[in-house]
Design a protein around this motif. Sequence first.
Motif, PDB file in Angstrom:
ATOM      1  N   ASP A   1       0.825  -1.218   0.000  1.00  0.00           N
ATOM      2  CA  ASP A   1       0.000   0.000   0.000  1.00  0.00           C
ATOM      3  C   ASP A   1       0.854   1.261   0.000  1.00  0.00           C
ATOM      4  O   ASP A   1       0.347   2.368   0.122  1.00  0.00           O
ATOM      5  CB  ASP A   1      -0.926   0.010   1.222  1.00  0.00           C
TER       6      ASP A   1
ATOM      7  N   GLU B   1      -8.237   6.648   3.023  1.00  0.00           N
ATOM      8  CA  GLU B   1      -8.756   5.293   3.253  1.00  0.00           C
ATOM      9  C   GLU B   1      -7.795   4.247   2.718  1.00  0.00           C
ATOM     10  O   GLU B   1      -7.408   3.332   3.426  1.00  0.00           O
ATOM     11  CB  GLU B   1     -10.119   5.139   2.592  1.00  0.00           C
ATOM     12  N   ARG B   2      -7.416   4.404   1.455  1.00  0.00           N
ATOM     13  CA  ARG B   2      -6.483   3.466   0.821  1.00  0.00           C
ATOM     14  C   ARG B   2      -6.126   4.010  -0.562  1.00  0.00           C
ATOM     15  O   ARG B   2      -6.869   4.839  -1.087  1.00  0.00           O
ATOM     16  CB  ARG B   2      -7.079   2.060   0.715  1.00  0.00           C
TER      17      ARG B   2
ATOM     18  N   ASP C   1      -6.945  -5.502   0.767  1.00  0.00           N
ATOM     19  CA  ASP C   1      -6.809  -4.254   1.510  1.00  0.00           C
ATOM     20  C   ASP C   1      -7.396  -4.432   2.915  1.00  0.00           C
ATOM     21  O   ASP C   1      -7.766  -5.544   3.307  1.00  0.00           O
ATOM     22  CB  ASP C   1      -7.430  -3.078   0.731  1.00  0.00           C
ATOM     23  N   ASP C   2      -7.498  -3.329   3.643  1.00  0.00           N
ATOM     24  CA  ASP C   2      -7.958  -3.409   5.034  1.00  0.00           C
ATOM     25  C   ASP C   2      -9.389  -3.946   5.156  1.00  0.00           C
ATOM     26  O   ASP C   2      -9.793  -4.411   6.215  1.00  0.00           O
ATOM     27  CB  ASP C   2      -7.861  -2.017   5.677  1.00  0.00           C
ATOM     28  N   ARG C   3     -10.177  -3.904   4.047  1.00  0.00           N
ATOM     29  CA  ARG C   3     -11.547  -4.445   4.088  1.00  0.00           C
ATOM     30  C   ARG C   3     -11.600  -5.890   3.622  1.00  0.00           C
ATOM     31  O   ARG C   3     -12.671  -6.484   3.554  1.00  0.00           O
ATOM     32  CB  ARG C   3     -12.468  -3.648   3.155  1.00  0.00           C
TER      33      ARG C   3
END
Length: 496
Positions: free
Chosen positions: A354, A376-377, A466-468
């Motif tokens: 990232d 957020e990303r 990703d984080d989700r």
Amino acid sequence: MADEVTRATGGSEEGGRPLRLAVIGAGMAGILSGIKLTEAGLDDFTIYEKADRLGGTWRENTYPGLACDVPSQLYCYSFAPNPDWSHLFSPGPEIQSYLDRVAREYGIDRRIRFGDEVTCCAFADGRWQLETAKGHHDEVDVVIAATGVLHHPKLPEIRGLDSFEGAMFHSARWDHAVPLDGVRIGVIGTGSTAVQITSALVERASHFSLFQRTAQWIMPQQNPAYTEEQKAEFRAHPEQLIDIHEKLSVLFAGFANAVVDADSAEMQDIEDACRVNLEQNVHDPELREQLRPDYRAACKRLIISPDFYEAIQQPNAELVTSGIERIEPAGVRTRDGVLHELDVLVLATGFRADAFMRPMRLLGRNGLTLDEAWAERPNAYLSISMPEFPNFFMLNGPNGPVGNFSLIDVAELQFGYVMQLVDRLWSGECREICATREAMDSFEAARTEAAKRTIWTTGCRSWYLDDRGIPATWPWPFTRFREEMQAPDPAAYDCR
Ligand code: NAP
């Protein structure tokens, strides 16, 4: 594909207002940019490179066993085929030499400002103001960020890491002064990197320990050498190489199409091939079960190797699966209490995926920072353009195809697309161009939705996620990527 790029820039031969450009990064995509800008007649550019040599990932990674798992005849520029590849999948140093040679032949090496990292890019009064670590200032109309995907090593958070008294380094920071023959070597990780290192080093080490946190599926693939006769034939008939490149491109697109549809028959074929490889080539039932992943093949980036199973079954090789408790001065202590004494410890623990373009500071319109835009990303419209960052284009940016594709193919297609945006600046049609917020948001929504059907979301941990838990990669067939890259949709761009 070269034709596509030429077509894309066609019509801009006459040019319009003069443009000055900066390319950031002299890896594969930065060299490509230099070549194509020169061909298009946009000759006023500088390529900025933080290191003292070009090559990007092929300069940074020098570990034993380094190779590209994309066939060499595909992993090269479509306009610069190479008759001299030694193998179907050639070793890393050959790829580095190829990039050196192409850059030299096209005169691009002379356009690179080496050893000077761009630290800040700020958009002000319609132009980009660049600052470098050495205090150099440049003012340009267009920035092409060819800064690479995986180049910030990720060190593992393991207790006692710094207490190790032997030699220890990340796989992308290989210390070639450290002797490897006849010593006890440990490798943490089982990604593509660790697998290649294992194949290369087991036979050299006195004892080799591979610390596996998660088992990996391995796609078998032989790696024959090209004979001198074949190379002579390629030299005599270079058109054959273009043909091979095209055929491989289609073959790899097939693979790419499989992984974005977890239920496809092609995906099943890949899984079957991996399972058969494990069943047939790992003989000890206990080791076989230790090596058997509990998730679907290609959920993590699929590993391709002709000889990993053979290497890990050598008498001096050990697969350690009990989990790492801590690092001690003498080696690695696992949770079962065993101390694995080592002379060399390699951290093949991957990269911070990232960390796109960081640590460079990037400020778009009205001082909007990249950190704010990517709070957020990381994301970008079609992986190339971001709202409020006009005349700033990324090659191999976030959300692009990064699976087991040739990133050279990807970059060539992206560059053809970027040149069409640059053309609009050059012709004077607009002075500032970037994706609209609406285009970005609707792309992001569609991408997130499509990602749910891919193999990457079927239950594993990987750097794609990703984080989700949404894979940050291109979730559609490669053919769709090709189509999207043919021409920008005018409605998706704010051109002023
Ligand atoms: P990676 O795929 O991210 O693998 C990192 C490995 O380290 C994983 O096995 C991970 O385990 C392990 N790990 C991380 N932290 C750990 C910890 N604290 N304790 C124990 N194990 C830990 O990294 P990579 O192998 O360097 O490959 C990265 C990417 O580079 C590849 O996916 C590929 O895109 C590219 N690459 C390509 C080639 C090629 O031939 N084209 C070759 C090398 C690399 P978990 O699986 O449990 O997380």
